[in-house]
Design an enzyme around this catalytic site. Structure first.
Site, PDB file in Angstrom:
ATOM      1  N   ASP A  35      17.820 -28.095  16.167  1.00  0.00           N
ATOM      2  CA  ASP A  35      17.671 -28.903  17.143  1.00  0.00           C
ATOM      3  C   ASP A  35      18.141 -30.500  16.651  1.00  0.00           C
ATOM      4  O   ASP A  35      17.820 -30.997  15.683  1.00  0.00           O
ATOM      5  CB  ASP A  35      15.995 -28.943  17.113  1.00  0.00           C
ATOM      6  CG  ASP A  35      15.358 -29.823  18.275  1.00  0.00           C
ATOM      7  OD1 ASP A  35      16.191 -30.426  18.814  1.00  0.00           O
ATOM      8  OD2 ASP A  35      14.240 -29.403  18.467  1.00  0.00           O
TER       9      ASP A  35
ATOM     10  N   TRP B  66      34.278 -25.302  22.796  1.00  0.00           N
ATOM     11  CA  TRP B  66      34.899 -26.623  22.538  1.00  0.00           C
ATOM     12  C   TRP B  66      35.414 -26.868  20.871  1.00  0.00           C
ATOM     13  O   TRP B  66      36.266 -27.558  20.925  1.00  0.00           O
ATOM     14  CB  TRP B  66      33.887 -27.598  22.884  1.00  0.00           C
ATOM     15  CG  TRP B  66      33.902 -27.952  24.483  1.00  0.00           C
ATOM     16  CD1 TRP B  66      34.249 -26.991  25.436  1.00  0.00           C
ATOM     17  CD2 TRP B  66      33.339 -29.068  25.053  1.00  0.00           C
ATOM     18  NE1 TRP B  66      33.815 -27.577  26.744  1.00  0.00           N
ATOM     19  CE2 TRP B  66      33.250 -28.897  26.422  1.00  0.00           C
ATOM     20  CE3 TRP B  66      32.781 -30.321  24.502  1.00  0.00           C
ATOM     21  CZ2 TRP B  66      33.014 -29.960  27.489  1.00  0.00           C
ATOM     22  CZ3 TRP B  66      32.223 -31.355  25.575  1.00  0.00           C
ATOM     23  CH2 TRP B  66      32.365 -31.130  26.926  1.00  0.00           C
TER      24      TRP B  66
ATOM     25  N   LYS C 177      28.276 -34.306  28.868  1.00  0.00           N
ATOM     26  CA  LYS C 177      27.921 -33.762  30.148  1.00  0.00           C
ATOM     27  C   LYS C 177      26.755 -34.332  30.825  1.00  0.00           C
ATOM     28  O   LYS C 177      25.813 -34.389  30.220  1.00  0.00           O
ATOM     29  CB  LYS C 177      27.649 -32.384  29.780  1.00  0.00           C
ATOM     30  CG  LYS C 177      27.444 -31.683  31.219  1.00  0.00           C
ATOM     31  CD  LYS C 177      27.356 -29.989  31.096  1.00  0.00           C
ATOM     32  CE  LYS C 177      26.315 -29.641  30.396  1.00  0.00           C
ATOM     33  NZ  LYS C 177      26.201 -28.019  30.213  1.00  0.00           N
TER      34      LYS C 177
ATOM     35  N   ASP D  43      23.942 -26.831  17.406  1.00  0.00           N
ATOM     36  CA  ASP D  43      23.330 -26.102  18.644  1.00  0.00           C
ATOM     37  C   ASP D  43      21.908 -25.418  18.197  1.00  0.00           C
ATOM     38  O   ASP D  43      21.771 -24.792  16.825  1.00  0.00           O
ATOM     39  CB  ASP D  43      24.265 -25.119  19.317  1.00  0.00           C
ATOM     40  CG  ASP D  43      23.673 -24.892  20.627  1.00  0.00           C
ATOM     41  OD1 ASP D  43      24.595 -25.371  21.614  1.00  0.00           O
ATOM     42  OD2 ASP D  43      22.844 -24.384  21.053  1.00  0.00           O
TER      43      ASP D  43
ATOM     44  N   GLY E 108      30.775 -22.082  20.974  1.00  0.00           N
ATOM     45  CA  GLY E 108      31.684 -22.777  20.347  1.00  0.00           C
ATOM     46  C   GLY E 108      33.328 -22.935  20.903  1.00  0.00           C
ATOM     47  O   GLY E 108      34.188 -23.086  20.295  1.00  0.00           O
TER      48      GLY E 108
ATOM     49  N   ASP F  83      27.785 -31.469  25.114  1.00  0.00           N
ATOM     50  CA  ASP F  83      27.685 -30.473  26.346  1.00  0.00           C
ATOM     51  C   ASP F  83      26.163 -30.008  25.992  1.00  0.00           C
ATOM     52  O   ASP F  83      25.771 -29.025  26.629  1.00  0.00           O
ATOM     53  CB  ASP F  83      28.452 -29.479  25.973  1.00  0.00           C
ATOM     54  CG  ASP F  83      28.823 -28.786  27.146  1.00  0.00           C
ATOM     55  OD1 ASP F  83      29.002 -29.175  28.498  1.00  0.00           O
ATOM     56  OD2 ASP F  83      29.045 -27.590  27.267  1.00  0.00           O
TER      57      ASP F  83
END
Length: 220
Positions: free
Chosen positions: A100, A66, A165, A84, A64, A125
């Site tokens: 998911d 970000w 990312k 997440d 958490g 990310d």
């Protein structure tokens, strides 16, 4: 007497690097949940991504950090939606789902929560659970990146941005080319908080070139 599990050299080296890492210590001092906060802070200081009143979607958000940066930069004026596979402990100003991103019910939650509102910034990310087989892991990682890109293109405002990312290596050039087709501007960022030995970089796309029809997803 039970035998203690042996610690591998690589595991010991990682632990030593972690506990002596200046960004880890700084995160603890500043109240951030992980050192990753400084990656986003550095990118934002250069590219000015976060402003009050925005709607932000954070994919691969756990633990958490970000989200913390986004809420801080937006001065709690706006929305942050976080997803997440791992739980994201409650944060003021953050709507989080443990799920998911590849599952239809997770996308349905996002769509229902957004209620056809366009998004200012999509952060990704995400990374797959690593199998140790490099080519397989890279392929799975870029599958997640492509799904995040598809979501971003469909939900971003015309002046929106997508920060993802990626890892340099197999699949990188193909994905960067896909980003270039999808956005007016695409740049690479390697924040100081990314470890030097890591192939990790971030691709930032700004201003979707063409917003695809999202009628099927319920947006307008």
């Amino acid at each position: 007497m039970a035998q203690k599990p042996k610690r591998t050299k690589s595991g010991s080296a990682w632990m030593h690097e972690h506990v002596t890492d200046a960004y880890v210590k700084k995160a603890q001092q500043d109240g951030f949940r992980s050192r990753a906060a400084y990656k986003l802070l550095e990118i934002d200081s250069r590219d000015h991504l976060l402003h009050p009143g925005m709607t932000v979607v954070d994919l691969g958000a756990a633990p958490g950090s970000w989200c913390q940066v986004a809420v801080q930069k937006m001065k709690r004026q706006g929305r942050v939606l976080a997803i997440d596979l791992l739980p994201v402990a409650p944060l003021p100003g953050v709507e989080a789902l443990q799920g998911d991103f590849t599952a239809p019910d997770t996308l349905a939650w996002l769509e229902n929560t957004l209620q056809a509102a366009r998004v200012d910034l999509v952060l990704s990310d995400m990374a797959p659970n690593m199998s140790g087989v490099m080519l397989r892991d890279q392929a799975r990682h870029y599958e997640l990146c492509e799904l995040a890109l598809d979501f971003a293109v469909n939900w971003l405002k015309p002046d929106g941005a997508f920060l993802v990312k990626v890892f340099q290596g197999s699949g990188f050039e193909d994905f960067r080319n896909a980003m270039r087709r999808a956005f007016d501007q695409v740049v690479i960022r390697k924040p100081d908080a990314s470890r030097d030995r890591s192939s990790e970089v971030y691709l930032l796309g700004r201003r979707p070139v063409k917003l695809e029809s999202v009628a099927a997803t319920g947006a307008s």
